[in-house]
Design a protein around this motif. Structure first.
Motif, short mmCIF file in Angstrom:
data_model
loop_
_atom_site.label_atom_id
_atom_site.label_comp_id
_atom_site.label_asym_id
_atom_site.label_seq_id
_atom_site.Cartn_x
_atom_site.Cartn_y
_atom_site.Cartn_z
N LEU A 7 0.82 -1.20 0.00
CA LEU A 7 0.00 0.00 0.00
C LEU A 7 0.86 1.26 0.00
O LEU A 7 0.58 2.23 -0.72
N ALA A 8 1.93 1.24 0.79
CA ALA A 8 2.81 2.40 0.85
C ALA A 8 3.56 2.60 -0.46
O ALA A 8 3.68 3.74 -0.96
N SER A 9 4.06 1.52 -1.05
CA SER A 9 4.84 1.65 -2.29
C SER A 9 3.97 2.09 -3.46
O SER A 9 4.49 2.66 -4.44
N ALA A 10 2.65 1.85 -3.38
CA ALA A 10 1.74 2.30 -4.43
C ALA A 10 1.29 3.74 -4.21
O ALA A 10 0.45 4.24 -4.95
N GLY A 11 1.85 4.40 -3.19
CA GLY A 11 1.53 5.80 -2.93
C GLY A 11 0.15 6.02 -2.34
O GLY A 11 -0.47 7.06 -2.58
N MET A 12 -0.33 5.05 -1.53
CA MET A 12 -1.69 5.14 -1.02
C MET A 12 -1.76 5.47 0.47
O MET A 12 -2.82 5.35 1.08
N ALA A 13 -0.65 5.91 1.06
CA ALA A 13 -0.67 6.19 2.50
C ALA A 13 -1.70 7.26 2.85
O ALA A 13 -2.50 7.09 3.78
N ALA A 14 -1.70 8.36 2.10
CA ALA A 14 -2.64 9.45 2.40
C ALA A 14 -4.07 9.02 2.11
O ALA A 14 -5.00 9.37 2.86
N LEU A 15 -4.27 8.27 1.04
CA LEU A 15 -5.62 7.84 0.67
C LEU A 15 -6.18 6.89 1.74
O LEU A 15 -7.33 7.05 2.17
N VAL A 16 -5.37 5.92 2.17
CA VAL A 16 -5.84 4.95 3.16
C VAL A 16 -6.08 5.62 4.51
O VAL A 16 -6.94 5.19 5.29
N GLN A 17 -5.35 6.70 4.78
CA GLN A 17 -5.52 7.41 6.04
C GLN A 17 -6.94 7.95 6.20
O GLN A 17 -7.42 8.14 7.31
N GLN A 18 -7.62 8.19 5.08
CA GLN A 18 -8.99 8.73 5.11
C GLN A 18 -10.04 7.65 5.33
O GLN A 18 -11.21 7.98 5.54
N LEU A 19 -9.64 6.39 5.26
CA LEU A 19 -10.60 5.29 5.34
C LEU A 19 -10.79 4.82 6.77
O LEU A 19 -9.96 5.08 7.65
N PRO A 20 -11.87 4.09 7.02
CA PRO A 20 -11.95 3.35 8.28
C PRO A 20 -10.81 2.34 8.34
O PRO A 20 -10.18 2.03 7.33
#
Length: 273
Positions: free
Chosen positions: A215-228
């Motif tokens: 998830l981090a290597s795909a650049g999704m840290a900020a996006l996932v932070q918004q999720l439950p």
């Protein structure tokens, strides 16, 4: 041949990962999340996802005036996400999709070349068995009734996880109550285990770090932070007894079918990501 003229190609098998429809339909970022995951994992979409997309013209009028777009509600897809997925389906050739799924037949499925084609039949058999147990419990309508029911969608994900021999299911944890796959598991009278804490020497710990790193290597840290909070779920046919092999003399085919009489043929585990 000179070394400069040599071309070496290395193909690495990626971890199969079944995506909860609530995860990829819950906000405008859903399509982006799924496509980015395809860069680092092998995402699979359950059949219930496409049923919702096919019924989007019927569903969207019921969502009009919804001011919660961007917030996650498993029973209320985002209009923006539905429109985004519809545009993707129109703009991408079926053979070019980076995502996998099981359709109504092998020809209508998107299965990676070289994958086990028997996954379609295994999925159908397991889903039929799970839905029958679900109906026996008088908990909802039967298959083919399209609605935003996260519990029925969870049964679909469980069947696909088992058909892929315990593949990862990436799902969401509700603010209150049990995750939907856990509720679905209880509705069909199957047990499982919450792996918490995860022992450092456990392979679940290694898998958890692999998925977090992906998830981090795909650049999704900020996006996932918004999720439950996210959760990983596995359903595995235990001891290989969930399938029987029968030889059909007429067709000369070896068929694998579920044995529905054994209640303990499946084991489930889940942990928080």
């Amino acid at each position: 041949m000179r070394a400069s003229n040599m071309l070496v190609s290395v193909s690495q098998h990626r971890l199969p990962c079944i995506l909860d429809p609530a995860l990829v339909l819950g906000s405008v970022h859903g399509p982006t999340l799924a496509l980015r995951l395809a860069q680092v994992l092998e995402p699979w979409l359950p059949r219930s996802f496409w049923q919702l997309i096919d019924a989007s013209e019927l569903i969207m009028p019921t969502l009009e005036g919804d001011s919660t777009d961007g917030e996650y509600d498993p029973a209320r897809p985002s209009i923006a996400a539905l429109l985004g997925w519809m545009a993707l389906r129109e703009g991408i050739d079926a053979g070019s999709w980076p995502l996998r799924w099981v359709g109504d037949s092998l020809a209508e499925s998107q299965i990676q070349q070289g994958s086990d084609a028997g996954v379609v039949e295994r999925y159908e058999s397991i889903l039929e068995w799970l839905l029958q147990r679900h109906l026996d419990a008088d908990t909802g309508p039967g298959p083919g009734h399209v609605r935003c029911d996260p519990e029925e969608g969870a049964l679909d994900m469980l069947a696909l996880s088992a058909a892929l021999e315990g593949a990862v299911v990436l799902t969401l944890c509700p603010a209150c109550g049990q995750p939907w796959p856990v509720r679905a598991l209880e509705s069909v009278r199957l047990g499982g285990e919450l792996v918490s804490p995860i022992a450092p020497e456990s392979l679940f710990a290694a898998e958890r770090e692999l998925i977090r790193g992906a998830l981090a290597s795909a650049g999704m840290a900020a996006l996932v932070q918004q999720l439950p909070p996210l959760m990983v779920f596995h359903l595995l046919p235990s001891n290989g007894r969930a399938f029987s092999q029968t030889w059909e003399a007429a067709t000369g085919q070896l068929r694998r079918r579920v044995l529905p009489s054994l209640d303990d043929d499946f084991r489930a585990w889940w942990y928080y990501l």
